[in-house]
Each structure stands twice: as structure tokens, then as C-alpha cells.
Design a protein around this motif. Structure first.
Motif, PDB file in Angstrom:
ATOM      1  N   SER A  44       0.822  -1.207   0.000  1.00  6.96           N
ATOM      2  CA  SER A  44       0.000   0.000   0.000  1.00  6.96           C
ATOM      3  C   SER A  44       0.855   1.256   0.000  1.00  6.96           C
ATOM      4  CB  SER A  44      -0.881   0.001   1.251  1.00  6.96           C
ATOM      5  OG  SER A  44      -1.502   1.241   1.441  1.00  6.96           O
ATOM      6  N   TYR A  45       0.454   2.194  -0.854  1.00  8.68           N
ATOM      7  CA  TYR A  45       1.019   3.538  -0.787  1.00  8.68           C
ATOM      8  C   TYR A  45       0.208   4.366   0.193  1.00  8.68           C
ATOM      9  CZ  TYR A  45       4.051   3.092  -4.853  1.00  8.68           C
ATOM     10  OH  TYR A  45       5.041   2.732  -5.715  1.00  8.68           O
ATOM     11  N   LYS A  46       0.867   5.317   0.835  1.00  5.72           N
ATOM     12  CA  LYS A  46       0.201   6.331   1.656  1.00  5.72           C
ATOM     13  C   LYS A  46       0.800   7.666   1.243  1.00  5.72           C
ATOM     14  CE  LYS A  46      -0.731   7.894   6.352  1.00  5.72           C
ATOM     15  NZ  LYS A  46      -0.029   9.180   6.426  1.00  5.72           N
ATOM     16  N   ASP A  53      -5.500  25.050   4.812  1.00  2.22           N
ATOM     17  CA  ASP A  53      -5.796  25.416   6.205  1.00  2.22           C
ATOM     18  C   ASP A  53      -4.956  24.645   7.213  1.00  2.22           C
ATOM     19  OD1 ASP A  53      -6.889  22.876   6.174  1.00  2.22           O
ATOM     20  OD2 ASP A  53      -8.850  23.484   6.915  1.00  2.22           O
ATOM     21  N   GLY A  54      -4.023  23.809   6.736  1.00  3.69           N
ATOM     22  CA  GLY A  54      -3.192  23.018   7.635  1.00  3.69           C
ATOM     23  C   GLY A  54      -3.644  21.573   7.745  1.00  3.69           C
ATOM     24  N   GLY A  55      -4.850  21.265   7.299  1.00  2.00           N
ATOM     25  CA  GLY A  55      -5.321  19.887   7.283  1.00  2.00           C
ATOM     26  C   GLY A  55      -4.654  19.114   6.165  1.00  2.00           C
ATOM     27  N   GLN A  56      -4.969  17.831   6.088  1.00  2.00           N
ATOM     28  CA  GLN A  56      -4.365  16.988   5.068  1.00  2.00           C
ATOM     29  C   GLN A  56      -5.388  16.016   4.495  1.00  2.00           C
ATOM     30  OE1 GLN A  56      -0.905  14.906   6.466  1.00  2.00           O
ATOM     31  NE2 GLN A  56       0.226  16.771   6.909  1.00  2.00           N
ATOM     32  N   ILE A  57      -5.109  15.544   3.293  1.00  3.54           N
ATOM     33  CA  ILE A  57      -5.796  14.399   2.723  1.00  3.54           C
ATOM     34  C   ILE A  57      -4.768  13.275   2.690  1.00  3.54           C
ATOM     35  CG2 ILE A  57      -6.753  13.377   0.628  1.00  3.54           C
ATOM     36  CD1 ILE A  57      -8.085  16.031   0.034  1.00  3.54           C
ATOM     37  N   GLU A  58      -5.148  12.124   3.226  1.00  2.02           N
ATOM     38  CA  GLU A  58      -4.312  10.937   3.150  1.00  2.02           C
ATOM     39  C   GLU A  58      -4.889  10.057   2.049  1.00  2.02           C
ATOM     40  OE1 GLU A  58      -2.998  10.444   7.826  1.00  2.02           O
ATOM     41  OE2 GLU A  58      -4.542   9.132   7.013  1.00  2.02           O
ATOM     42  N   LEU A  59      -4.102   9.802   1.030  1.00  2.00           N
ATOM     43  CA  LEU A  59      -4.523   8.978  -0.087  1.00  2.00           C
ATOM     44  C   LEU A  59      -3.863   7.612   0.054  1.00  2.00           C
ATOM     45  CD1 LEU A  59      -6.157   9.055  -2.743  1.00  2.00           C
ATOM     46  CD2 LEU A  59      -4.035   9.720  -3.878  1.00  2.00           C
ATOM     47  N   PHE A  60      -4.691   6.564   0.128  1.00  2.00           N
ATOM     48  CA  PHE A  60      -4.194   5.203   0.312  1.00  2.00           C
ATOM     49  C   PHE A  60      -4.490   4.356  -0.914  1.00  2.00           C
ATOM     50  CE2 PHE A  60      -4.912   6.571   4.671  1.00  2.00           C
ATOM     51  CZ  PHE A  60      -3.830   6.037   5.356  1.00  2.00           C
ATOM     52  N   SER A  61      -3.620   3.373  -1.163  1.00  2.00           N
ATOM     53  CA  SER A  61      -3.902   2.331  -2.146  1.00  2.00           C
ATOM     54  C   SER A  61      -3.822   0.998  -1.414  1.00  2.00           C
ATOM     55  CB  SER A  61      -2.882   2.363  -3.280  1.00  2.00           C
ATOM     56  OG  SER A  61      -1.604   1.964  -2.805  1.00  2.00           O
ATOM     57  N   PHE A  62      -4.702   0.095  -1.766  1.00  2.00           N
ATOM     58  CA  PHE A  62      -4.667  -1.263  -1.236  1.00  2.00           C
ATOM     59  C   PHE A  62      -4.974  -2.208  -2.395  1.00  2.00           C
ATOM     60  CE2 PHE A  62      -5.800   1.108   2.638  1.00  2.00           C
ATOM     61  CZ  PHE A  62      -4.803   0.649   3.489  1.00  2.00           C
TER      62      PHE A  62
END
Length: 139
Positions: A44-46, A53-62
Motif C-alpha cells: 500500500s502507498y500512503k 488550512d493546515g489539514g491533510q488528505i491521506e490517499l491510500f492504495s490497497f
């Protein structure tokens, strides 16, 4: 006393095609990469992407993630909304990138303009204008 929540720290998204989704979130949405790792044990990639605004999106592959329920009113995350100053320019940018957006509508409760589009896996994304208030007829 309560939890005293401050803001959303991150939103996690599992994608079906990592390279396609990475290109969409970085090139189309313009989110900068904070960190990218491949987790061998999980195949898996992360990918951590920064929001303004300082937040994040975490994009995952499975490997072979199951599809989402197709009913738009099913329980769970309904959509992810991004605030913009100029919704017309944002929609024009999406169009130039061959990303279709719905016609711009006006929120009946706030008078703000908004539209929806989708990421490569069909996740509903919204553009919501924070600066463009439409005049509403009080009658």
C-alpha cells in the motif's frame, strides 16, 4: 469540559488506481505532497497531501479494495467540500482539465454558490464559494 475539537486534521481516501488518483489530487486540485511512502507489508502507498488550512488528505492504495455503495444517501461520508473564492474560475479550471462539474447552484440557506464534481473513483467533491454571496429575494 468536552473534547475541545479544533479542526479536521485529515481525511483518508482509499483509491482504486493510485497513480491516477495521485495525479488528480496533485495536478488537478493542486495539493502539495507532504510525504509519500510505500508500505511493503500492506502492499500500500500512503500519500499525505497538504490543504491550505493546515489539514491533510491521506490517499491510500490497497490491493483490490471493495467498491463503495452506490446509493448517494447511504450512511458514511457523503462528500468532501473545498472552499474557494472564485467558483467560476475553479469550474473553468476543472473543465480545462476535462473534469466535469455539475451546474453551479445556490445554497437556499446560505445564499452561497456551490457545485459538485468527482475524483477518479467517483468520490463526490464539492466546491463551495466563501466569498460570493448571491442576493436572495426575501419573498
Amino acid at each position: 469540559m468536552g473534547l475541545k475539537l479544533k479542526r479536521i486534521h485529515h481525511v483518508a481516501i482509499i483509491c482504486s488506481d493510485y497513480q491516477r488518483s495521485k495525479a488528480f489530487y496533485t495536478n488537478i486540485l493542486g495539493l502539495p505532497v507532504v510525504n509519500e511512502v510505500y508500505r511493503e507489508a500492506r502492499q500500500s502507498y500512503k500519500l499525505d497531501l497538504a490543504l491550505p488550512d493546515g489539514g491533510q488528505i491521506e490517499l491510500f492504495s490497497f490491493p483490490n479494495p471493495p467498491s463503495r455503495v452506490t446509493d448517494p444517501e447511504a450512511r458514511g461520508l457523503r462528500h468532501l467540500a473545498f472552499a474557494v473564492d472564485d467558483i467560476d474560475a475553479a469550474v473553468a479550471w476543472l473543465d480545462a482539465q476535462q473534469v466535469s462539474a455539475e451546474p453551479i447552484r445556490i445554497d437556499a440557506h446560505t445564499g452561497r454558490r456551490f457545485t459538485f464534481f468527482q475524483d477518479p473513483d467517483g468520490l463526490p467533491l464539492e466546491l463551495y464559494s466563501e466569498s460570493e454571496l448571491q442576493w436572495q429575494d426575501p419573498n
